[in-house]
Each structure stands twice: as structure tokens, then as C-alpha cells.
Design a protein around this motif. Structure first.
Motif, PDB file in Angstrom:
ATOM      1  N   SER A  63      14.697 -34.217  -7.145  1.00 24.46           N
ATOM      2  CA  SER A  63      16.008 -34.867  -7.060  1.00 24.46           C
ATOM      3  C   SER A  63      16.676 -34.202  -6.041  1.00 24.46           C
ATOM      4  CB  SER A  63      16.894 -35.227  -8.341  1.00 24.46           C
ATOM      5  OG  SER A  63      15.951 -35.936  -9.068  1.00 24.46           O
ATOM      6  N   ALA A  64      17.038 -32.863  -6.196  1.00 21.22           N
ATOM      7  CA  ALA A  64      17.698 -32.268  -5.540  1.00 21.22           C
ATOM      8  C   ALA A  64      17.052 -32.095  -3.978  1.00 21.22           C
ATOM      9  CB  ALA A  64      17.565 -30.621  -5.888  1.00 21.22           C
ATOM     10  N   TRP A  65      15.807 -32.269  -3.758  1.00 20.49           N
ATOM     11  CA  TRP A  65      14.973 -32.305  -2.418  1.00 20.49           C
ATOM     12  C   TRP A  65      15.522 -33.426  -1.802  1.00 20.49           C
ATOM     13  CZ3 TRP A  65      12.828 -30.363   1.471  1.00 20.49           C
ATOM     14  CH2 TRP A  65      11.963 -31.071   2.323  1.00 20.49           C
ATOM     15  N   ASP A  66      15.513 -34.827  -2.739  1.00 20.10           N
ATOM     16  CA  ASP A  66      15.671 -35.989  -2.142  1.00 20.10           C
ATOM     17  C   ASP A  66      17.095 -36.112  -1.484  1.00 20.10           C
ATOM     18  OD1 ASP A  66      13.196 -37.001  -2.773  1.00 20.10           O
ATOM     19  OD2 ASP A  66      13.735 -37.865  -4.684  1.00 20.10           O
TER      20      ASP A  66
ATOM     21  N   ALA B  28      18.604 -36.809   2.199  1.00 19.67           N
ATOM     22  CA  ALA B  28      19.588 -37.839   2.641  1.00 19.67           C
ATOM     23  C   ALA B  28      20.718 -37.379   3.316  1.00 19.67           C
ATOM     24  CB  ALA B  28      19.897 -38.505   1.205  1.00 19.67           C
ATOM     25  N   ASN B  29      21.152 -36.176   3.117  1.00 21.77           N
ATOM     26  CA  ASN B  29      21.974 -35.387   3.883  1.00 21.77           C
ATOM     27  C   ASN B  29      21.739 -34.774   4.989  1.00 21.77           C
ATOM     28  OD1 ASN B  29      24.251 -33.903   4.417  1.00 21.77           O
ATOM     29  ND2 ASN B  29      24.733 -33.453   2.424  1.00 21.77           N
ATOM     30  N   ARG B  30      22.231 -34.994   6.207  1.00 24.12           N
ATOM     31  CA  ARG B  30      21.950 -34.457   7.695  1.00 24.12           C
ATOM     32  C   ARG B  30      22.615 -33.165   7.779  1.00 24.12           C
ATOM     33  NH1 ARG B  30      17.153 -35.171   7.394  1.00 24.12           N
ATOM     34  NH2 ARG B  30      17.150 -34.415   9.433  1.00 24.12           N
ATOM     35  N   GLU B  31      23.450 -32.638   6.983  1.00 24.20           N
ATOM     36  CA  GLU B  31      24.367 -31.588   7.399  1.00 24.20           C
ATOM     37  C   GLU B  31      23.479 -30.378   7.424  1.00 24.20           C
ATOM     38  OE1 GLU B  31      27.690 -30.982   4.592  1.00 24.20           O
ATOM     39  OE2 GLU B  31      28.238 -33.197   5.034  1.00 24.20           O
TER      40      GLU B  31
ATOM     41  N   THR C  82       7.383 -30.042  -5.232  1.00 22.84           N
ATOM     42  CA  THR C  82       8.423 -30.912  -5.203  1.00 22.84           C
ATOM     43  C   THR C  82       9.231 -31.327  -3.932  1.00 22.84           C
ATOM     44  OG1 THR C  82      10.107 -28.877  -5.236  1.00 22.84           O
ATOM     45  CG2 THR C  82       9.531 -29.933  -7.241  1.00 22.84           C
ATOM     46  N   ALA C  83       8.809 -30.703  -2.961  1.00 23.71           N
ATOM     47  CA  ALA C  83       9.140 -30.826  -1.472  1.00 23.71           C
ATOM     48  C   ALA C  83       8.299 -31.750  -0.559  1.00 23.71           C
ATOM     49  CB  ALA C  83       9.446 -29.773  -0.456  1.00 23.71           C
ATOM     50  N   ASP C  84       8.533 -32.480   0.215  1.00 27.28           N
ATOM     51  CA  ASP C  84       7.673 -33.434   0.876  1.00 27.28           C
ATOM     52  C   ASP C  84       6.785 -32.640   1.773  1.00 27.28           C
ATOM     53  OD1 ASP C  84       6.199 -35.256   2.584  1.00 27.28           O
ATOM     54  OD2 ASP C  84       8.185 -36.447   2.966  1.00 27.28           O
ATOM     55  N   ARG C  85       5.101 -32.619   1.471  1.00 22.87           N
ATOM     56  CA  ARG C  85       4.330 -31.790   2.163  1.00 22.87           C
ATOM     57  C   ARG C  85       4.368 -32.120   3.988  1.00 22.87           C
ATOM     58  NH1 ARG C  85       1.572 -33.756  -2.220  1.00 22.87           N
ATOM     59  NH2 ARG C  85       2.459 -32.803  -3.766  1.00 22.87           N
ATOM     60  N   GLU C  86       4.852 -33.515   4.142  1.00 21.86           N
ATOM     61  CA  GLU C  86       4.817 -33.890   5.424  1.00 21.86           C
ATOM     62  C   GLU C  86       5.952 -32.958   6.284  1.00 21.86           C
ATOM     63  OE1 GLU C  86       4.758 -38.127   5.757  1.00 21.86           O
ATOM     64  OE2 GLU C  86       2.719 -38.054   4.851  1.00 21.86           O
ATOM     65  N   LYS C  87       7.014 -32.601   5.501  1.00 22.61           N
ATOM     66  CA  LYS C  87       8.212 -32.131   6.122  1.00 22.61           C
ATOM     67  C   LYS C  87       8.162 -30.506   5.902  1.00 22.61           C
ATOM     68  CE  LYS C  87      10.976 -36.497   5.838  1.00 22.61           C
ATOM     69  NZ  LYS C  87      12.261 -36.808   5.345  1.00 22.61           N
ATOM     70  N   VAL C  88       7.448 -30.288   4.866  1.00 28.91           N
ATOM     71  CA  VAL C  88       7.432 -28.713   4.747  1.00 28.91           C
ATOM     72  C   VAL C  88       6.206 -28.292   4.631  1.00 28.91           C
ATOM     73  CG1 VAL C  88       8.261 -26.872   2.955  1.00 28.91           C
ATOM     74  CG2 VAL C  88       9.676 -28.942   2.954  1.00 28.91           C
ATOM     75  N   ASP C  89       5.946 -27.563   5.854  1.00 22.32           N
ATOM     76  CA  ASP C  89       4.549 -27.019   6.103  1.00 22.32           C
ATOM     77  C   ASP C  89       4.697 -25.675   5.300  1.00 22.32           C
ATOM     78  OD1 ASP C  89       6.086 -25.214   7.950  1.00 22.32           O
ATOM     79  OD2 ASP C  89       5.103 -25.966   9.630  1.00 22.32           O
TER      80      ASP C  89
END
Length: 173
Positions: A36-39, A43-46, A99-106
Motif C-alpha cells: 500500500s505504501a508502494w501504491d 500515485a504521488n509524483r513528488e 511489494t514493488a512493481d517489478r516493471e518499475k523497480v529493476d
């Protein structure tokens, strides 16, 4: 998120041992909380949006480490997610993988974040927020570099001696 301060306080001579079992459901809930913290950070682009996620990972693994269960629970988390067990036993990287999206975190990013969190586990004061510690120490890249500098040669990745070299003889890759 769990606070691990009381479990690692220097006032305690013996690690706290409780008789409450850590169940599969509890592990799933902890992974859902970190996911949930990952999501939320996605969602926040800061610029600093990643820090709440890294804090969630850090606090979970630090809590496991305080109970001397970090490696076994990280392996268990990987099994629950039906992920291959990595060749190294690195709990931070395992939780990030789960927990992180494997497509975004190599694997390079996962490795860098893991080094940052291991550095924080070793040097951060318990009362200092993770984000403040990392920023005070120069940021994510600087902390990752500092931790890599402290690794013993046997813990470092093998060096590619066939990598191209520049005019000064240093590796270009």
C-alpha cells in the motif's frame, strides 16, 4: 507500521522474546501494508514520494531483525509471493521484490535501495526518521555508495576486468 525501538533498546540485555506466533496471515498483512505504501508513492509524483515506501520496508525488516528473524521471514515472504529465492539472503531486497512493481523497480534499483536501507539499519539513530537520515547523509545515491564502500571485498559483486577502460585506466562500465 511496527515500531522496533523497544525491541532493540540498549537498555535490554536480552532480545525480547514473546510467545505470540507470527502467522502466515500476519506476514501477508505486513506485505499488504508495505505494498500500500508502494501504491501511494506511485500515485504521488513528488520527488520525495519514495521515502514513505522505503520507511515501510525499513521498519518491517528492522522489526524482523530485532527478533533475529529477518532472513527466514524474507525467504517466507518470497515463497508466499511464489518468487524464486535469490542467491543472496538480503531481507530488504526480498521485501522490495515482494511489494514493488517489478516493471518499475529493476534489480539495480532494488539493490541500491537495499544498500541504503542496510546503511540506515547500521548507522541511523532509532529516533531519527529514515527520510531525514538519508537526506542528512547526502541522499539515496550517496548512502548507497557509502554502504558499498564499507562492504568487505568478499561481499562485493565480482569486477568485470574485461570492461573497457578510459585513458586513465579506470573502467568505463
Amino acid at each position: 507500521m511496527h515500531s522496533y525501538f523497544w525491541l532493540t533498546s540498549s537498555r535490554l540485555r536480552v532480545p525480547v522474546q514473546d510467545n505470540v506466533p507470527y502467522t502466515t496471515q500476519a506476514l501477508r498483512q505486513d506485505l499488504i501494508r508495505v505494498r500500500s505504501a508502494w501504491d501511494e508513492c506511485q500515485a504521488n509524483r513528488e520527488r520525495d514520494a519514495i521515502y514513505p515506501y522505503l520507511t515501510a520496508v525499513f521498519e518491517l525488516v528492522a522489526w524482523w531483525a530485532a527478533e533475529d528473524r529477518a532472513i527466514s521471514r524474507a525467504r517466507w515472504a518470497l515463497q508466499l509471493q511464489r518468487l524464486d529465492l535469490p542467491t543472496t539472503d538480503e531481507p530488504f531486497a526480498a521485501v522490495i521484490l515482494c511489494t514493488a512493481d517489478r516493471e518499475k523497480v529493476d534489480k539495480r534499483t532494488r539493490s541500491k535501495w537495499s544498500r541504503v536501507l542496510r546503511y540506515a539499519l547500521k548507522y541511523k539513530n532509532h529516533s531519527e526518521p529514515l527520510e531525514r537520515f538519508i537526506k542528512r547523509r547526502g541522499g539515496i545515491n550517496t548512502c548507497a555508495g557509502r554502504f558499498a564502500k564499507y562492504l568487505s571485498p568478499s561481499q562485493k559483486a565480482p569486477v568485470n576486468d574485461s570492461a573497457p577502460r578510459g585513458p586513465s585506466g579506470s573502467r568505463l562500465l
